[in-house]
Design an enzyme around this catalytic site. Structure first.
Site, PDB file in Angstrom:
ATOM      1  N   HIS A 196     -36.775 -19.921  16.071  1.00 50.20           N
ATOM      2  CA  HIS A 196     -35.508 -20.622  16.286  1.00 50.20           C
ATOM      3  C   HIS A 196     -35.133 -21.380  15.018  1.00 50.20           C
ATOM      4  CE1 HIS A 196     -32.304 -22.140  18.866  1.00 50.20           C
ATOM      5  NE2 HIS A 196     -32.467 -23.318  18.285  1.00 50.20           N
ATOM      6  N   CYS A 239     -29.059 -17.909  17.367  1.00 48.88           N
ATOM      7  CA  CYS A 239     -29.415 -19.029  16.477  1.00 48.88           C
ATOM      8  C   CYS A 239     -29.369 -18.646  15.003  1.00 48.88           C
ATOM      9  CB  CYS A 239     -30.783 -19.604  16.863  1.00 48.88           C
ATOM     10  SG  CYS A 239     -32.197 -18.532  16.502  1.00 48.88           S
ATOM     11  N   HIS A 254     -27.089 -26.158  16.461  1.00 48.62           N
ATOM     12  CA  HIS A 254     -27.781 -24.894  16.707  1.00 48.62           C
ATOM     13  C   HIS A 254     -27.175 -24.199  17.918  1.00 48.62           C
ATOM     14  CE1 HIS A 254     -30.819 -26.115  20.053  1.00 48.62           C
ATOM     15  NE2 HIS A 254     -29.842 -26.974  20.043  1.00 48.62           N
TER      16      HIS A 254
END
Length: 346
Positions: free
Chosen positions: A309, A261, A321
């Site tokens: 994240h 990520c 993402h």
């Protein structure tokens, strides 16, 4: 006689009897599980919840791994610089020692007689006096060379001490990398096993579409996102992320063909000439914080309390993402995960 009169026992019945029976039955029902609200078996969590948890834990470990790797790389670079500087200092020291040795040898060869006696015996006193003055200057240079050698020795010892510290730091970082790598491997292995026990429908809910489906989903929003980006660099980052839709998630990867990520947003802004830190918990401080209501395409959006994240906002409540090893880079709603904050990089 009254003292020895046996008291009359009251027969069990009425309210007392009913209460006793109720207590017994209640105890029996509890013991065998009748009406077992207090001892009901816990309802199993949804199959996907366990996989999501394992992926989150793996992602936390991945960001720690990324941070440890960044620190290990910095320590390795500092160690290399120190070793190079030590080698240069050693070369300077060797040259100074050679010069010092030449001066010492000349003084030794010329130092057999007392200077006054040498003046008396000299065939050319004027020339001798000139030579003595030259020797005195040479002696001053000798002392200067000694001072330089001592300073260089101290410099080398200082450099070697710093290098020893960096070696210890590098060793610690490598051990840290190993711990995080083992955690990631264990969590991902457990997630794969959990996925293998799920039905195809349950797996589809977690893995989502293929790369082609991800690119198709993102294509409709691309032009709008680019037009709404606050500047050219943010627009370039968004364009790069769109190009990478469908790319696989690989922990520790920063492109060009696979990403985790934080690696995805790092690569997106790298394509725009902007350098970002490697980890989510550092990236959130890499620009100006913005509220959720202020989001514009190109902003970084962060999730979970540990900032574990990150995605790249593309407008209309959507982001791009890299979710997890079971799902490719994709478009997803920002409210899919617990929102933790946002940063505008440029």
């Amino acid at each position: 006689m009254a003292a020895h009169r046996r008291s009359r026992q009251r027969p069990v019945g009425g309210t007392t009897a009913r209460a006793a029976v109720t207590v017994v039955l209640a105890g029996t029902a509890t013991a065998v599980g009748f009406d077992g609200a207090a001892h009901a078996a816990p309802r199993p969590a949804p199959a996907g919840a366990d996989v999501d948890r394992l992926y989150r834990e793996a992602e936390v470990a991945t960001e720690k791994y990324n941070g440890a790797k960044e620190r290990a790389d910095s320590a390795r670079e500092r160690l290399r610089d120190l070793q190079d500087e030590t080698a240069r200092a050693q070369a300077r020291l060797n040259r100074a020692r050679e010069a010092l040795g030449a001066v010492a040898a000349a003084q030794y060869r010329a130092g057999g007689l007392d200077p006054a006696l040498r003046l008396m015996l000299s065939d050319d006193p004027d020339a001798y006096l000139d030579g003595a003055a030259l020797a005195e200057r040479a002696g001053s240079r000798h002392h200067a060379e000694l001072g330089r050698v001592r300073a260089q020795l101290r410099e080398i010892e200082k450099l070697r001490g710093a290098a020893r510290v960096e070696v210890k730091t590098l060793t610690t970082r490598r051990a840290e990398l190993g711990r995080h790598k083992r955690t990631i491997t264990e969590k991902l292995s457990a997630a794969r096993q959990a996925l293998s026990r799920m039905s195809p429908e349950e797996r589809a809910g977690i893995t989502g579409g293929t790369g082609r489906a991800a690119r198709s989903a993102g294509g409709t929003a691309r032009d709008t996102a680019l037009s709404q980006a606050p500047n050219a660099r943010a627009a370039q980052a968004v364009a790069y992320a769109h190009q990478k839709l469908g790319s696989p998630y690989v922990w520790g990867a920063t492109g060009p063909d696979a990403f985790d990520c934080s690696g995805l947003v790092l690569a997106a802004y790298r394509s725009a000439g902007v350098s970002l830190p490697r980890t989510t918990y550092a990236q959130i401080d890499a620009g100006r914080r913005v509220s959720r209501s202020e989001l514009l395409p190109g902003d970084l959006v962060f999730f979970y309390s540990g900032i574990s994240h990150v995605g790249l906002y593309i407008g209309n409540g959507q982001m791009i993402h890299a979710p997890n090893p079971s799902a490719p880079v994709r478009v997803a709603p920002v409210d899919q995960m617990p929102f933790a904050g946002a940063t505008r990089v440029v």
